[in-house]
Design an enzyme around this catalytic site. Structure first.
Site, PDB file in Angstrom:
ATOM      1  N   HIS A 182      37.081-112.440 -97.421  1.00 20.63           N
ATOM      2  CA  HIS A 182      36.250-114.218 -96.787  1.00 20.63           C
ATOM      3  C   HIS A 182      37.183-114.574 -97.360  1.00 20.63           C
ATOM      4  O   HIS A 182      36.995-116.222 -97.396  1.00 20.63           O
ATOM      5  CB  HIS A 182      35.299-113.725 -97.999  1.00 20.63           C
TER       6      HIS A 182
ATOM      7  N   GLU B 129      28.210-106.986 -86.297  1.00 21.30           N
ATOM      8  CA  GLU B 129      28.764-108.136 -85.800  1.00 21.30           C
ATOM      9  C   GLU B 129      29.157-107.756 -84.136  1.00 21.30           C
ATOM     10  O   GLU B 129      29.023-108.699 -83.411  1.00 21.30           O
ATOM     11  CB  GLU B 129      30.237-108.845 -85.827  1.00 21.30           C
TER      12      GLU B 129
END
Lengths: 325, 471
Positions: free
Chosen positions: A127, A60
């Site tokens: 998540h 990321e």
């Protein structure tokens, strides 16, 4: 015209913006050949090719770093975090680099970092996060979180056209659960403007994202069962946030609940509450109430996750209590 | 010791006042009740008397500054002669006819200002303690920031409200319900509450005890405070030279009231011609003796007020008001008299005009008009009227169509009394003193036939006036 889902609205925005402006491109993990973990980017590679739809390594920090560099050179990247939880890996690039670039060196960073946030889908601690509060204390960033398909499309288009880094949090619980008729013409939803979702006179709920629907469900039940009229304000933009909209609703109902899905302590409800206490103290007829997730990582266990998240019952109980106060 | 001088609350809906002028300078010696500054509020302009004798030590609020009521505007130093404190321990001193203005002003401040002012005006320690204890009582009341602000804005004492929230907390709904109730009750309350004699108007009147003025909370004007935004400047829009002058509080209030009235009541005006020759002769015969004996000029107006009150007795619907679907018939006759001022217009009220003879009416009119021009009216003296008379004839107008003074339902306009050739009953032509009287009435409540019968009655009353006290 067919109804458009929240997910499809995001996808439409990407297609339309990439067609409108050749500088717009997408990058992220599995967004090209695979079409994205949730299929938000499905079909992009076929239409725009691998130069504008880039599958990246699992980093990321690298994704956001590359996006910042491309933005400096005149492109308008849209970076996807496969789950927004992992935006923390790019925290330094976003808060120290992207947010400050314009101020440090006069270089705009017109990037969008988007990704699925939120719980209720049994995703567990990695998540399910709602990380907006991590970034609220970072001047230079903008943060939006749509609650409707219309806003999902309009806010993403506004984010792509904005010259500053915009974090775009899309709630995965809403992806295929809500749908609506969208205009065929091009439109944007301006960043920084809240929307009044339901008008009421007794209590205001200030919320955003998936919690807008929780608030509306509670409001309908309260109107039916208790004759309590709840006003629901959808903030849509969290940074900058619409202080006028908050002031309007607090002046109207004099009792306010802030509802968000992120955990309570240090959540952005504290910022809204502080603003209300500072600027609207003499319009309050009761304490400012926060409803949020319990202060713990998101549980995997479905019963525990249901217990952890705010829901309509929790909202109704809080509203009833505040009305009586 | 320093004593606070605060901006007084001139009526319960008043939240702020503007200091127009300081009448004393820092360092000046002031006597108790001596006017020290002039203020302008939404309701009245008034001179404010010193709550305390001493030296004006400090002025905190300058001229043309607007501050909330109870703001400390100055300090007076403790320089009280030894005899002074005694006066405040005894019951209110009899009002002296020679200083009605000072007496009125001082009672105005006592009646309408807060405990705070009363405490500074009183020198007794115990009284201070009691006042302080009373004012701290509100600390025990559970409310909310919103409720406290609304209470302040509407001049509500939260102790009057019973809270329905958790633990007896006063909620917004409790306060709104209280305000609604108060507004609904206002007309009847004011009609019955004003039975207090108008001591200050008739200081030497026989048998009129000097009772303290009625509490301002009994009279509920329910007028929202106007916002003051003074922006004085000269502008030249589009090349046209104009001077921009902000409206005074009084002008804004007049504007608001006039528009409100025209929006509220369907106005109809009926004009009668009245022969005032008889009253003219009565007046000519008696005016010198009257003034010598009573110390006040005998004008036409007391005759008209008396004629009006007598006619109102026969036609009570003109001495009424409308409240929702109800008609409130007022059992007393509080007659408002419009007084033109250099800076506007004010309508002081003659309370209980039905209890006064010509002498009493003449005195009231003169006193109210004089004090209106001297800005020394109390708020209570400009509210609670049940019928109004406006005497535009003094400026030469023959016929007018006055606007009703809400919530009243009729107003009488008096034109100029002029000599005119008139055909008399026996077909002769004679020079008579004639006047046109205009009655504007609220057609929601009063039909033309009733209005005209009232006017016929008034005409008869005036043309055949019997005045015992002038015989």
């Amino acid at each position: 015209m067919a109804l458009t889902t929240y997910l499809e609205a995001i996808r439409q925005a990407l297609f339309e913006e990439m067609r409108r402006d050749p500088n717009v491109f997408c990058l992220g993990e599995d967004i090209g050949v695979y079409g994205g973990a949730f299929k938000v980017t499905a079909g992009l590679l076929e239409e725009f090719g691998p130069e504008r739809v880039i599958d990246t390594p699992i980093s990321e920090a690298a994704i956001v770093g590359a996006a910042c560099g491309a933005a400096h050179l005149g492109l308008r990247p849209v970076a996807e975090m496969q789950f927004i939880d992992f935006i923390s890996c790019a925290f330094d690039m976003l808060t120290n680099y992207a947010a400050t670039s314009r101020y440090r060196q006069g270089l705009a960073v017109p990037i969008v970092v988007r990704g699925p946030c939120g719980g209720g889908v049994r995703g567990g601690p990695f998540h399910s996060r709602n990380p907006e509060a991590f970034f609220m204390n970072t001047p230079g960033l903008k943060i939006v979180e749509p609650a409707t398909a219309y806003d999902a499309k309009g806010l993403l288009k506004a984010a792509i056209r904005d010259d500053d880094p915009v974090l775009y949090f899309e709630h995965k619980y809403l992806y295929r659960r809500i749908k609506e008729d969208l205009p065929e013409t091009d439109y944007i939803v301006p960043i920084g403007q809240a929307a009044l979702r339901r008008s009421g006179s007794d209590v205001s709920i200030i919320t955003f994202g998936a919690m807008v629907h929780v608030a509306l469900e509670a409001a309908e039940t309260l109107a039916r069962e208790d004759d309590i009229q709840v006003e629901v304000v959808d903030m849509r933009s969290l940074l900058p946030y619409d202080k006028e909209a908050i002031a309007r609703t607090v002046r109207k109902t004099n009792k306010v609940i802030i509802l968000h899905e992120a955990t309570r302590t240090g959540g952005i409800g504290g910022e809204f509450a502080a603003f209300i206490a500072e600027e609207l103290f003499e319009h309050l007829d009761g304490p400012i109430v926060r409803i949020a997730s319990i202060d713990t990582p998101t549980p995997y266990s479905p019963p525990l996750e249901d217990f952890f998240l705010p829901n309509a019952e929790k909202v109704m109980a809080a509203v009833r209590k505040l009305v009586e106060y | 010791m320093r004593h606070e001088v605060v901006m007084p609350q001139m009526g319960e809906s008043i939240t702020e006042g503007t200091i127009i002028k300081w009448l004393k300078k820092v360092g000046d010696r002031v006597e108790r009740d001596e006017p020290i500054f002039e203020i302008s509020t939404d309701k009245v302009d008034a001179e404010i008397p010193a709550p305390q004798a001493g030296i004006l030590l400090e002025v905190l609020v300058g001229e043309n500054q607007t501050v909330p009521v109870n703001t400390v505007v100055a300090y007076i130093g403790d320089e009280v002669p030894a005899a002074m404190p005694e006066a405040s321990t005894s019951p209110p001193a009899p009002v002296e006819a020679t200083t009605p203005a000072a007496a009125t002003a001082s009672s105005a401040i006592k009646s309408s200002a807060t405990n705070h002012v009363a405490a500074t005006a009183t020198q007794i320690d115990e009284a201070d303690v009691e006042d302080a204890a009373e004012s701290t009582d509100t600390f025990g009341i559970r409310s909310s920031p919103l409720v406290r602000r609304m209470a302040r804005e509407h001049g509500v004492d939260l102790r009057q409200i019973r809270g329905t929230g958790i633990g007896g907390r006063i909620t917004k709904h409790d306060l709104l319900a209280f305000l609604e109730q108060r507004q609904a009750a206002a007309p009847s309350v004011s009609a019955s509450a004003v039975s207090a004699p108008t001591a200050t108007l008739t200081p030497a009147a026989v048998g009129t005890p000097a009772t303290p003025p009625i509490s301002p909370t009994a009279l509920t004007p329910a007028v929202a405070p106007a916002t003051v935004e003074a922006e004085g400047a000269v502008q030249l829009p589009g090349g046209e030279a104009v001077e921009v002058v902000p409206m005074t509080a009084m002008r804004k209030k007049i504007a608001e009231r006039m528009v409100l009235s025209k929006h509220t009541a369907p106005h109809v005006t009926s004009v009668f011609e009245v022969d005032m020759t008889h009253i003219h002769r009565l007046r000519e015969r008696n005016k010198r003796d009257f003034e010598a004996q009573h110390g006040v000029k005998l004008t036409f107006l007391p005759f008209i007020v008396k004629g009006v009150v007598d006619a109102l007795r026969d036609w009570p619907v003109l001495n009424a008001s409308i409240e929702g679907d109800n008609i409130l018939y007022k059992k007393h006759y509080h007659i408002g008299i419009a007084v033109a001022l250099d800076w506007g217009l004010i309508v002081p009220v003659i309370r209980h005009a039905e209890e006064k003879n010509l002498v009493g009416l003449a005195r009231s009119i003169s006193d109210l008009a004089n004090r209106a021009r001297a800005k020394q009216l109390k708020p209570d003296e400009v509210t609670g009227g049940t019928f109004t008379i406006t005497n535009y004839g003094s400026f030469g107008s023959l016929i007018g169509t006055p606007i009703i003074n809400q919530p009243q339902v009729a107003i009488l306009g008096v034109g100029a009394i002029v000599k005119r050739p008139v055909v008399t009953d026996d077909d002769a032509i004679a020079v008579r003193h004639m006047v046109y009287l205009s009655l504007t009435f609220d057609h929601r409540l009063i039909d033309g036939a009733v209005a005209d019968q009232f006017m016929s009655q008034l005409k008869r009353n005036l043309e055949t006036f019997q005045a015992m006290e002038l015989s």
